[in-house]
Design a protein around this motif. Structure first.
Motif, mmCIF file in Angstrom:
data_model
loop_
_atom_site.group_PDB
_atom_site.id
_atom_site.type_symbol
_atom_site.label_atom_id
_atom_site.label_comp_id
_atom_site.label_asym_id
_atom_site.label_seq_id
_atom_site.Cartn_x
_atom_site.Cartn_y
_atom_site.Cartn_z
ATOM 1 N N GLY A 215 19.227 28.598 7.759
ATOM 2 C CA GLY A 215 18.869 29.987 7.495
ATOM 3 C C GLY A 215 18.697 30.782 8.769
ATOM 4 N N ARG A 216 18.834 32.091 8.646
ATOM 5 C CA ARG A 216 18.575 32.989 9.772
ATOM 6 C C ARG A 216 18.236 34.363 9.210
ATOM 7 N NH1 ARG A 216 22.774 35.247 13.650
ATOM 8 N NH2 ARG A 216 21.293 36.964 13.486
ATOM 9 N N PRO A 217 17.461 35.138 9.944
ATOM 10 C CA PRO A 217 17.147 36.494 9.478
ATOM 11 C C PRO A 217 18.415 37.317 9.299
ATOM 12 C CG PRO A 217 15.658 35.852 11.243
ATOM 13 C CD PRO A 217 16.731 34.807 11.177
ATOM 14 N N ALA A 218 18.452 38.051 8.203
ATOM 15 C CA ALA A 218 19.589 38.932 7.920
ATOM 16 C C ALA A 218 19.156 40.373 8.142
ATOM 17 C CB ALA A 218 20.056 38.740 6.487
ATOM 18 N N TYR A 219 19.971 41.121 8.851
ATOM 19 C CA TYR A 219 19.633 42.503 9.157
ATOM 20 C C TYR A 219 20.282 43.465 8.171
ATOM 21 C CZ TYR A 219 18.025 40.169 13.302
ATOM 22 O OH TYR A 219 17.379 39.319 14.137
ATOM 23 N N LEU A 220 21.393 43.050 7.618
ATOM 24 C CA LEU A 220 22.085 43.825 6.604
ATOM 25 C C LEU A 220 22.347 42.928 5.405
ATOM 26 C CD1 LEU A 220 24.779 45.530 8.860
ATOM 27 C CD2 LEU A 220 22.679 46.583 7.988
ATOM 28 N N ASN A 221 22.410 43.504 4.229
ATOM 29 C CA ASN A 221 22.702 42.698 3.045
ATOM 30 C C ASN A 221 24.088 42.058 3.135
ATOM 31 O OD1 ASN A 221 22.289 41.606 0.430
ATOM 32 N ND2 ASN A 221 23.528 43.250 -0.424
ATOM 33 N N SER A 222 24.968 42.637 3.903
ATOM 34 C CA SER A 222 26.314 42.095 4.035
ATOM 35 C C SER A 222 26.377 40.899 4.980
ATOM 36 C CB SER A 222 27.271 43.179 4.531
ATOM 37 O OG SER A 222 26.818 43.699 5.769
ATOM 38 N N ASP A 223 25.279 40.625 5.716
ATOM 39 C CA ASP A 223 25.284 39.526 6.685
ATOM 40 C C ASP A 223 25.475 38.197 5.987
ATOM 41 O OD1 ASP A 223 22.770 40.859 8.993
ATOM 42 O OD2 ASP A 223 24.885 41.345 8.670
ATOM 43 N N ILE A 224 26.483 37.439 6.457
ATOM 44 C CA ILE A 224 26.749 36.094 5.950
ATOM 45 C C ILE A 224 27.355 35.315 7.100
ATOM 46 C CG2 ILE A 224 29.036 36.691 5.040
ATOM 47 C CD1 ILE A 224 28.357 34.801 2.642
ATOM 48 N N TYR A 225 26.927 34.076 7.291
ATOM 49 C CA TYR A 225 27.253 33.341 8.503
ATOM 50 C C TYR A 225 27.900 32.004 8.172
ATOM 51 C CZ TYR A 225 24.088 36.860 10.252
ATOM 52 O OH TYR A 225 23.489 38.057 10.548
ATOM 53 N N LEU A 226 28.930 31.651 8.935
ATOM 54 C CA LEU A 226 29.740 30.488 8.611
ATOM 55 C C LEU A 226 29.685 29.371 9.654
ATOM 56 C CD1 LEU A 226 32.985 32.217 7.270
ATOM 57 C CD2 LEU A 226 30.780 31.888 6.141
ATOM 58 N N THR A 227 29.041 29.616 10.796
ATOM 59 C CA THR A 227 29.041 28.613 11.855
ATOM 60 C C THR A 227 27.627 28.161 12.198
ATOM 61 O OG1 THR A 227 28.993 30.262 13.611
ATOM 62 C CG2 THR A 227 31.153 29.556 12.833
ATOM 63 N N GLU A 228 27.515 26.927 12.645
ATOM 64 C CA GLU A 228 26.217 26.331 12.970
ATOM 65 C C GLU A 228 25.425 27.165 13.962
ATOM 66 O OE1 GLU A 228 27.727 21.886 13.522
ATOM 67 O OE2 GLU A 228 25.570 22.120 13.827
ATOM 68 N N GLY A 229 26.095 27.621 15.007
ATOM 69 C CA GLY A 229 25.409 28.315 16.082
ATOM 70 C C GLY A 229 24.772 29.626 15.673
ATOM 71 N N GLN A 230 25.146 30.149 14.504
ATOM 72 C CA GLN A 230 24.598 31.417 14.041
ATOM 73 C C GLN A 230 23.266 31.245 13.327
ATOM 74 O OE1 GLN A 230 28.305 32.484 11.855
ATOM 75 N NE2 GLN A 230 28.254 34.386 13.025
ATOM 76 N N TYR A 231 22.868 30.033 13.035
ATOM 77 C CA TYR A 231 21.651 29.787 12.274
ATOM 78 C C TYR A 231 20.491 29.390 13.180
ATOM 79 C CZ TYR A 231 24.162 30.174 7.890
ATOM 80 O OH TYR A 231 24.882 30.654 6.822
ATOM 81 N N ASN A 232 19.295 29.890 12.844
ATOM 82 C CA ASN A 232 18.084 29.608 13.622
ATOM 83 C C ASN A 232 17.275 28.448 13.048
ATOM 84 O OD1 ASN A 232 18.330 32.902 13.393
ATOM 85 N ND2 ASN A 232 17.980 32.181 15.465
ATOM 86 N N TYR A 233 17.284 28.324 11.724
ATOM 87 C CA TYR A 233 16.399 27.374 11.055
ATOM 88 C C TYR A 233 17.221 26.330 10.316
ATOM 89 C CZ TYR A 233 13.664 31.648 11.620
ATOM 90 O OH TYR A 233 13.079 32.783 12.125
#
Length: 127
Positions: free
Chosen positions: A98-116
């Motif tokens: 998981g990671r904080p989303a700033y926009l409802n459209s935010d969606i992440y596909l790679t490991e490095g983009q996640y904080n938790y």
């Protein structure tokens, strides 16, 4: 620091189904975009599925499209992965991210983009 907790892994025969759950261990002020990754023995961790914070947008790895479904729970920062028609090649440790989303459209596909990250839950599919 937000911690994620997975549950629902186990042993299932090929063609069977499992449902994984993921929840934040504590209440956070941030809405999280979330995803599932998996790591099979001897292989690198790979993307499985991702979902935006409202649940309206999803992405899947080609290998699981049509078999796996990612959804958000009613409680904030919860997520599920429904896995149908499981195959032996789906055997892996499955991780919630998981990671904080700033926009409802935010969606992440790679490991490095996640904080938790969660600790992982084992899924074993027998042939």
């Amino acid at each position: 620091q937000v911690q994620l907790v997975e549950s629902g892994g186990g042993l299932v025969q090929a063609g069977g189904s499992l449902r994984l759950s993921c929840a934040a261990s504590e209440r956070t002020a941030s809405r999280l975009a979330m995803g599932w990754f998996r790591q099979a023995p001897g292989k690198e961790r790979e993307f499985v599925a991702a979902i935006n914070w409202s649940g309206g947008s999803t992405r899947y790895a080609d290998s699981v499209k049509g078999r796996f479904t990612v959804t958000r729970g009613n409680a904030e920062n919860t997520m599920y992965l429904q896995m149908n028609n499981l195959a032996p090649e789906d055997t892996a440790v499955y991780y919630c991210a998981g990671r904080p989303a700033y926009l409802n459209s935010d969606i992440y596909l790679t490991e490095g983009q996640y904080n938790y990250w969660g600790q992982g839950t084992q899924v074993t599919v027998s042939s």
